[in-house]
Write an enzyme that holds these catalytic residues in place. Sequence first.
Site, PDB file in Angstrom:
ATOM      1  CG  HIS A 267       9.427 -13.424  -6.183  1.00 16.16           C
ATOM      2  ND1 HIS A 267       8.374 -13.950  -6.229  1.00 16.16           N
ATOM      3  CD2 HIS A 267      10.334 -14.111  -7.143  1.00 16.16           C
ATOM      4  CE1 HIS A 267       8.194 -15.133  -7.035  1.00 16.16           C
ATOM      5  NE2 HIS A 267       9.613 -15.212  -7.549  1.00 16.16           N
ATOM      6  CG  HIS A 306      -0.223 -11.433  -7.397  1.00 14.88           C
ATOM      7  ND1 HIS A 306       0.046 -11.853  -8.703  1.00 14.88           N
ATOM      8  CD2 HIS A 306       0.456 -12.316  -6.790  1.00 14.88           C
ATOM      9  CE1 HIS A 306       0.782 -12.911  -9.061  1.00 14.88           C
ATOM     10  NE2 HIS A 306       1.267 -13.205  -7.706  1.00 14.88           N
ATOM     11  CG  ASP A 362       4.236 -13.883   0.070  1.00  6.33           C
ATOM     12  OD1 ASP A 362       4.451 -14.959   0.504  1.00  6.33           O
ATOM     13  OD2 ASP A 362       4.449 -13.243  -1.057  1.00  6.33           O
TER      14      ASP A 362
HETATM   15  N1  ACO Z   1       0.398  -1.494  -0.861  1.00  5.04           N
HETATM   16  C1  ACO Z   1       0.046  -0.220  -1.410  1.00  5.04           C
HETATM   17  N2  ACO Z   1      -0.003   0.139  -2.663  1.00  5.04           N
HETATM   18  C2  ACO Z   1       0.251  -0.692  -3.598  1.00  5.04           C
HETATM   19  C3  ACO Z   1       0.632  -2.016  -3.214  1.00  5.04           C
HETATM   20  C4  ACO Z   1       0.695  -2.459  -1.831  1.00  5.04           C
HETATM   21  N3  ACO Z   1       0.963  -3.577  -1.617  1.00  5.04           N
HETATM   22  N4  ACO Z   1       0.832  -2.784  -4.415  1.00  5.04           N
HETATM   23  C5  ACO Z   1       0.524  -1.806  -5.477  1.00  5.04           C
HETATM   24  N5  ACO Z   1       0.010  -0.797  -5.013  1.00  5.04           N
HETATM   25  C6  ACO Z   1      -0.312   0.355  -5.752  1.00  5.04           C
HETATM   26  C7  ACO Z   1       0.920   1.157  -6.381  1.00  5.04           C
HETATM   27  O1  ACO Z   1       1.340   2.018  -5.418  1.00  5.04           O
HETATM   28  C8  ACO Z   1       0.205   1.352  -7.577  1.00  5.04           C
HETATM   29  O2  ACO Z   1      -0.410   2.727  -7.173  1.00  5.04           O
HETATM   30  P1  ACO Z   1      -0.508   4.049  -8.222  1.00  5.04           P
HETATM   31  O3  ACO Z   1      -1.210   3.635  -9.465  1.00  5.04           O
HETATM   32  O4  ACO Z   1      -1.236   4.924  -7.681  1.00  5.04           O
HETATM   33  O5  ACO Z   1       0.797   4.436  -8.461  1.00  5.04           O
HETATM   34  C9  ACO Z   1      -0.831   0.496  -7.888  1.00  5.04           C
HETATM   35  O6  ACO Z   1      -1.113  -0.188  -6.689  1.00  5.04           O
HETATM   36  C10 ACO Z   1      -0.170  -0.481  -9.051  1.00  5.04           C
HETATM   37  O7  ACO Z   1       0.933  -1.015  -8.200  1.00  5.04           O
HETATM   38  P2  ACO Z   1       1.965  -1.745  -9.115  1.00  5.04           P
HETATM   39  O8  ACO Z   1       3.458  -1.436  -8.230  1.00  5.04           O
HETATM   40  O9  ACO Z   1       2.104  -0.994 -10.498  1.00  5.04           O
HETATM   41  O10 ACO Z   1       1.900  -3.031  -9.390  1.00  5.04           O
HETATM   42  P3  ACO Z   1       2.702  -4.316  -9.718  1.00  5.04           P
HETATM   43  O11 ACO Z   1       1.742  -5.052 -10.410  1.00  5.04           O
HETATM   44  O12 ACO Z   1       4.085  -3.796 -10.531  1.00  5.04           O
HETATM   45  O13 ACO Z   1       3.373  -4.937  -8.359  1.00  5.04           O
HETATM   46  C11 ACO Z   1       3.588  -6.205  -6.370  1.00  5.04           C
HETATM   47  C12 ACO Z   1       2.961  -6.135  -7.932  1.00  5.04           C
HETATM   48  C13 ACO Z   1       5.151  -5.981  -6.487  1.00  5.04           C
HETATM   49  C14 ACO Z   1       3.344  -7.519  -5.979  1.00  5.04           C
HETATM   50  C15 ACO Z   1       2.739  -5.054  -5.610  1.00  5.04           C
HETATM   51  O14 ACO Z   1       1.627  -5.070  -5.382  1.00  5.04           O
HETATM   52  C16 ACO Z   1       3.700  -5.070  -4.159  1.00  5.04           C
HETATM   53  O15 ACO Z   1       4.710  -4.481  -4.151  1.00  5.04           O
HETATM   54  N6  ACO Z   1       2.926  -5.632  -2.991  1.00  5.04           N
HETATM   55  C17 ACO Z   1       3.761  -5.755  -1.841  1.00  5.04           C
HETATM   56  C18 ACO Z   1       4.794  -6.808  -1.629  1.00  5.04           C
HETATM   57  C19 ACO Z   1       4.107  -8.523  -1.869  1.00  5.04           C
HETATM   58  O16 ACO Z   1       3.342  -8.641  -1.244  1.00  5.04           O
HETATM   59  N7  ACO Z   1       4.945  -9.181  -2.776  1.00  5.04           N
HETATM   60  C20 ACO Z   1       4.001 -10.553  -2.872  1.00  5.04           C
HETATM   61  C21 ACO Z   1       3.684 -10.663  -4.257  1.00  5.04           C
HETATM   62  S1  ACO Z   1       3.240 -12.357  -4.497  1.00  5.04           S
HETATM   63  C22 ACO Z   1       4.675 -13.341  -4.631  1.00  5.04           C
HETATM   64  O17 ACO Z   1       5.478 -12.813  -5.066  1.00  5.04           O
HETATM   65  C23 ACO Z   1       4.600 -14.565  -4.346  1.00  5.04           C
END
Ligand code: ACO
Length: 433
Positions: A267, A306, A362
């Site tokens: 987050h 996101h 971010d």
């Molecule tokens: N890098 C690589 N792969 C990713 C990323 C990433 N940053 N984010 C998602 N994916 C991939 C997952 O591995 C998944 O792949 P799959 O379908 O092959 O398994 C697919 O994309 C979907 O990902 P989920 O984890 O299901 O997406 P979710 O909506 O649950 O997660 C989140 C959202 C937590 C923001 C995620 O994208 C992440 O971890 N990002 C990196 C952390 C980040 O930047 N957080 C800040 C968010 S903005 C905020 O809070 C203000």
Amino acid sequence: MSNESLTITDNRTGQKYEVAITDNTIQAMDLRQIKVDEEDFGLMTYDPSFMNTAACRSAITFIDGERGILRYRGYPIEQLAEKATFLEVAYLLSEGELPNQEQLDKWTDLIKYHTYVHTNIIKFLEGFRYDAHPMGMLLGAVSALSTFYPDARNIKDPENRYLQRARLLAKAPTIAAFAFRHSRGLPFVFPDNDLDYVGNFVNMTFSIGGQHKANKVLQRALEVLLILHADHEQNCSTSAVRGVGSSSVDLYSSVSAGIAALYGPLHGGANEAVIKMLDEIGTRDNIPGFIKDVKDGKRRLMGFGHRVYKSYDPRAELIKKIAFEVFDQTGMNPKLEVALELERIALEDDYFISRKLYPNVDFYSGLIYQAMGYPTEYFTVLFALGRMPGWLAQWEEMRCDENLKIARPRQIYTGPEERPYVPIEQRKALASV
Ligand code: ACO
């Protein structure tokens, strides 16, 4: 039943049910009537991370993740970022309308009146170790405020709630700045109420012997970053504020739950993680190897992806623009070059395109904060300062919601059936222990 309804056939019994659709939503409790027999508890939904469950009705923030739209009380984020001050946005979120001059003056005076913290808060903060994470300090101090203002327990009185919201908005920069100074071993600088909200905060963090001579471009950049973070509807930390607040606990305790949620790297901690990632990558040559690790599922590209935005994050576009304005003042940062190249490659790569992964808020914010002189572990505190008006507005909206009940999700029990207590001498050791 009108057309605005859903017909459900329970194939276990052959029974048909009509469930009303309102605002494109069905009421989860309407499913409870679907039973196999009278003994049955009734049907529930399973939605472990609230992927498709509306937990409240809210008039504060509108997001269209597919089209990259973010509005506070109907105003596009782009216009607020260009024209508004942070305190105007805080008022807008809380009160529902932009303030006129008289309202803004009154609001500003009220906030200034409450910027000082009780000196025991200083003792409290001094009790932290020199290397305490500033987010932990902010979290502790905000929850401690509930003991300084026991009147905050009077949550039924709107005037009292207004006072507590103003108090917390006013004191948050003071506590945040004190946490900053503590980690540097610098004496605390007290609020200077001749300065505006952001100017006062910058002065309390950076002043050394006299008033800090602020760079106006950097100061406005910081203010815009705070505005961009001010609310984001029912995200993890806001849901924490609402969930905890639904128990009728005071505002400070509720908001400290939000700060705790924001502390997490998925987050608010993500911008800190972005800087660590950029440091690890080091140079542009290492980017292909890093991208391969991400695609192999060994790493995440921090600052990408996101839960809601699936085309682009409108805040990320604005922040990228700010990054260039800031680096114009502070000089180019080699990490920005790595970030730009990383973004370019990721946006052309099918792995990221097919998963709709775009830079989020971010990706660049950490680079800007670093250029402004804030250490990495402080970034989330800046996010918390920005998000404060959102938490306050959402808490107030929750308190005024006639449908409010204590948050209490259901579960699907997966443990053992009833079994008799086993005396200790008869228990078998677990194989893995
Ligand atoms: N890098 C690589 N792969 C990713 C990323 C990433 N940053 N984010 C998602 N994916 C991939 C997952 O591995 C998944 O792949 P799959 O379908 O092959 O398994 C697919 O994309 C979907 O990902 P989920 O984890 O299901 O997406 P979710 O909506 O649950 O997660 C989140 C959202 C937590 C923001 C995620 O994208 C992440 O971890 N990002 C990196 C952390 C980040 O930047 N957080 C800040 C968010 S903005 C905020 O809070 C203000």
